[in-house]
Design a protein around this motif. Structure first.
Motif, PDB file in Angstrom:
ATOM      1  N   VAL A   1       0.872  -1.305  -0.031  1.00 10.78           N
ATOM      2  CA  VAL A   1      -0.088   0.062   0.008  1.00 10.78           C
ATOM      3  C   VAL A   1       0.986   1.248   0.033  1.00 10.78           C
ATOM      4  N   ASP A   2       0.882   1.911  -1.089  1.00 10.64           N
ATOM      5  CA  ASP A   2       1.789   3.254  -1.218  1.00 10.64           C
ATOM      6  C   ASP A   2       1.489   4.080  -0.186  1.00 10.64           C
ATOM      7  N   LYS A   3       0.314   4.392   0.083  1.00 16.67           N
ATOM      8  CA  LYS A   3      -0.145   5.674   0.933  1.00 16.67           C
ATOM      9  C   LYS A   3      -1.302   5.260   1.672  1.00 16.67           C
ATOM     10  N   MET A   4      -1.227   5.504   3.127  1.00 14.40           N
ATOM     11  CA  MET A   4      -2.298   5.490   4.037  1.00 14.40           C
ATOM     12  C   MET A   4      -2.313   6.714   5.060  1.00 14.40           C
ATOM     13  N   VAL A   5      -3.259   7.414   5.032  1.00 20.72           N
ATOM     14  CA  VAL A   5      -3.312   8.729   6.072  1.00 20.72           C
ATOM     15  C   VAL A   5      -4.071   8.619   7.046  1.00 20.72           C
ATOM     16  N   PHE A   6      -3.539   8.970   8.453  1.00 21.98           N
ATOM     17  CA  PHE A   6      -4.211   8.804   9.375  1.00 21.98           C
ATOM     18  C   PHE A   6      -4.387  10.385   9.981  1.00 21.98           C
ATOM     19  N   VAL A   7      -5.560  10.832  10.676  1.00 27.18           N
ATOM     20  CA  VAL A   7      -5.531  11.944  11.005  1.00 27.18           C
ATOM     21  C   VAL A   7      -5.925  11.829  12.696  1.00 27.18           C
ATOM     22  N   SER A   8      -5.142  12.796  13.409  1.00 15.50           N
ATOM     23  CA  SER A   8      -5.442  13.286  14.540  1.00 15.50           C
ATOM     24  C   SER A   8      -6.787  13.983  15.009  1.00 15.50           C
ATOM     25  N   VAL A   9      -7.637  13.568  15.706  1.00 12.91           N
ATOM     26  CA  VAL A   9      -9.047  14.025  15.844  1.00 12.91           C
ATOM     27  C   VAL A   9      -9.195  14.445  17.253  1.00 12.91           C
ATOM     28  N   ASP A  10     -10.048  15.214  17.485  1.00 12.90           N
ATOM     29  CA  ASP A  10     -10.556  15.825  19.011  1.00 12.90           C
ATOM     30  C   ASP A  10     -11.771  14.886  19.373  1.00 12.90           C
ATOM     31  N   GLU A  11     -12.320  14.960  20.500  1.00 19.33           N
ATOM     32  CA  GLU A  11     -13.444  14.212  20.962  1.00 19.33           C
ATOM     33  C   GLU A  11     -14.752  14.429  19.954  1.00 19.33           C
ATOM     34  N   SER A  12     -14.619  15.154  19.311  1.00 21.02           N
ATOM     35  CA  SER A  12     -16.060  15.176  18.434  1.00 21.02           C
ATOM     36  C   SER A  12     -15.656  14.872  17.100  1.00 21.02           C
ATOM     37  N   GLY A  13     -14.327  14.385  16.844  1.00 25.75           N
ATOM     38  CA  GLY A  13     -14.034  13.990  15.631  1.00 25.75           C
ATOM     39  C   GLY A  13     -13.313  14.680  14.520  1.00 25.75           C
ATOM     40  N   LYS A  14     -13.070  16.034  15.089  1.00 24.04           N
ATOM     41  CA  LYS A  14     -12.388  17.160  14.045  1.00 24.04           C
ATOM     42  C   LYS A  14     -11.012  16.993  14.031  1.00 24.04           C
ATOM     43  N   PRO A  15     -10.626  17.195  13.019  1.00 20.99           N
ATOM     44  CA  PRO A  15      -8.814  17.072  12.952  1.00 20.99           C
ATOM     45  C   PRO A  15      -8.411  18.151  13.608  1.00 20.99           C
ATOM     46  N   VAL A  16      -7.549  17.577  14.592  1.00 26.27           N
ATOM     47  CA  VAL A  16      -6.606  18.613  15.413  1.00 26.27           C
ATOM     48  C   VAL A  16      -5.155  18.419  15.165  1.00 26.27           C
ATOM     49  N   PRO A  17      -4.251  19.570  15.433  1.00 28.62           N
ATOM     50  CA  PRO A  17      -2.903  19.645  15.086  1.00 28.62           C
ATOM     51  C   PRO A  17      -2.265  18.617  16.295  1.00 28.62           C
ATOM     52  N   HIS A  18      -1.262  17.690  15.655  1.00 29.16           N
ATOM     53  CA  HIS A  18      -0.618  16.860  16.639  1.00 29.16           C
ATOM     54  C   HIS A  18       0.784  17.210  17.294  1.00 29.16           C
ATOM     55  N   GLY A  19       1.396  18.048  16.507  1.00 24.50           N
ATOM     56  CA  GLY A  19       2.687  18.655  16.948  1.00 24.50           C
ATOM     57  C   GLY A  19       4.035  17.947  16.547  1.00 24.50           C
ATOM     58  N   LYS A  20       3.756  16.744  15.830  1.00 27.36           N
ATOM     59  CA  LYS A  20       5.002  15.934  15.708  1.00 27.36           C
ATOM     60  C   LYS A  20       5.415  15.863  14.166  1.00 27.36           C
ATOM     61  N   THR A  21       6.893  15.816  13.997  1.00 27.22           N
ATOM     62  CA  THR A  21       7.348  16.214  12.722  1.00 27.22           C
ATOM     63  C   THR A  21       8.351  15.011  12.472  1.00 27.22           C
ATOM     64  N   GLU A  22       8.751  14.093  13.189  1.00 26.25           N
ATOM     65  CA  GLU A  22       9.664  13.050  12.581  1.00 26.25           C
ATOM     66  C   GLU A  22       9.108  11.748  13.276  1.00 26.25           C
ATOM     67  N   ILE A  23      10.043  10.833  12.511  1.00 21.72           N
ATOM     68  CA  ILE A  23       9.505   9.595  13.261  1.00 21.72           C
ATOM     69  C   ILE A  23      10.292   9.333  14.511  1.00 21.72           C
ATOM     70  N   THR A  24       9.674   8.577  15.495  1.00 17.91           N
ATOM     71  CA  THR A  24      10.278   8.276  16.686  1.00 17.91           C
ATOM     72  C   THR A  24      10.146   6.814  16.843  1.00 17.91           C
ATOM     73  N   TYR A  25      10.989   6.081  17.221  1.00 18.21           N
ATOM     74  CA  TYR A  25      10.702   4.627  17.402  1.00 18.21           C
ATOM     75  C   TYR A  25      10.117   4.352  18.739  1.00 18.21           C
ATOM     76  N   THR A  26       9.365   3.197  18.584  1.00 22.09           N
ATOM     77  CA  THR A  26       8.339   2.914  19.605  1.00 22.09           C
ATOM     78  C   THR A  26       8.966   3.242  21.215  1.00 22.09           C
ATOM     79  N   ASP A  27      10.176   2.574  21.663  1.00 20.10           N
ATOM     80  CA  ASP A  27      10.661   2.692  22.874  1.00 20.10           C
ATOM     81  C   ASP A  27      10.961   4.192  23.412  1.00 20.10           C
ATOM     82  N   GLU A  28      11.334   4.797  22.076  1.00 24.61           N
ATOM     83  CA  GLU A  28      11.709   6.423  22.330  1.00 24.61           C
ATOM     84  C   GLU A  28      10.506   7.053  22.883  1.00 24.61           C
ATOM     85  N   ARG A  29       9.476   6.823  22.056  1.00 25.25           N
ATOM     86  CA  ARG A  29       8.037   7.562  21.966  1.00 25.25           C
ATOM     87  C   ARG A  29       7.498   7.408  23.366  1.00 25.25           C
ATOM     88  N   LEU A  30       7.436   6.010  23.888  1.00 27.16           N
ATOM     89  CA  LEU A  30       6.674   5.585  24.992  1.00 27.16           C
ATOM     90  C   LEU A  30       7.393   6.233  26.211  1.00 27.16           C
TER      91      LEU A  30
END
Length: 130
Positions: A98-127
């Motif tokens: 699958v060349d492209k999948m897009v996920f969107v960060s949403v608020d409680e009502s399902g509206k898109p909200v900024p997430h503030g991330k700009t680069e890949i973080t590996y799982t253990d780093e993010r946690l």
């Protein structure tokens, strides 16, 4: 591409031809991509927005072990774009891309909200982030 998830193809995952049912594979991909997005964006409030053309290249059969590889390719203001490859763990043959999948960060009502991330973080780093 990092391969984090492995699935064992079981009888309940098969289609009428005795090979892996595409719907089962797509369910696994969507779940793994959602988990990947949740970790990358630091929120469990994200939804699948878009999935590009799905290219089934080879089939898998009962007993095969398949690996799902997902990688972030672009961070938008409210979105995260991913690419995906599924392969047979033993033969290394590609099963699907699958060349492209897009996920969107949403608020409680399902509206898109900024997430503030700009680069890949590996799982253990993010946690470990606070």
């Amino acid at each position: 591409m990092n391969f984090y998830t492995r699935k064992w193809v079981k009888p309940e995952d098969l289609n009428a031809h005795g090979t892996l049912f595409g719907g089962s594979l797509l369910r696994w991909i969507d779940e793994e991509a959602a988990i990947y997005s949740i970790i990358q964006l630091g929120t469990n409030r994200c939804v699948t927005k878009y999935m590009s053309e799905i290219n089934f290249i080879n089939s898998a059969k009962q007993g095969d072990i398949v690996e799902l590889g997902i990688k972030a390719t672009h961070f938008g203001r409210t979105s995260l774009t991913l690419t995906c490859q599924v392969r047979n763990k033993i033969t290394q043959k590609t099963i699907l891309t699958v060349d492209k999948m897009v996920f969107v960060s949403v608020d409680e009502s399902g509206k898109p909200v900024p997430h503030g991330k700009t680069e890949i973080t590996y799982t253990d780093e993010r946690l470990r982030e606070e």
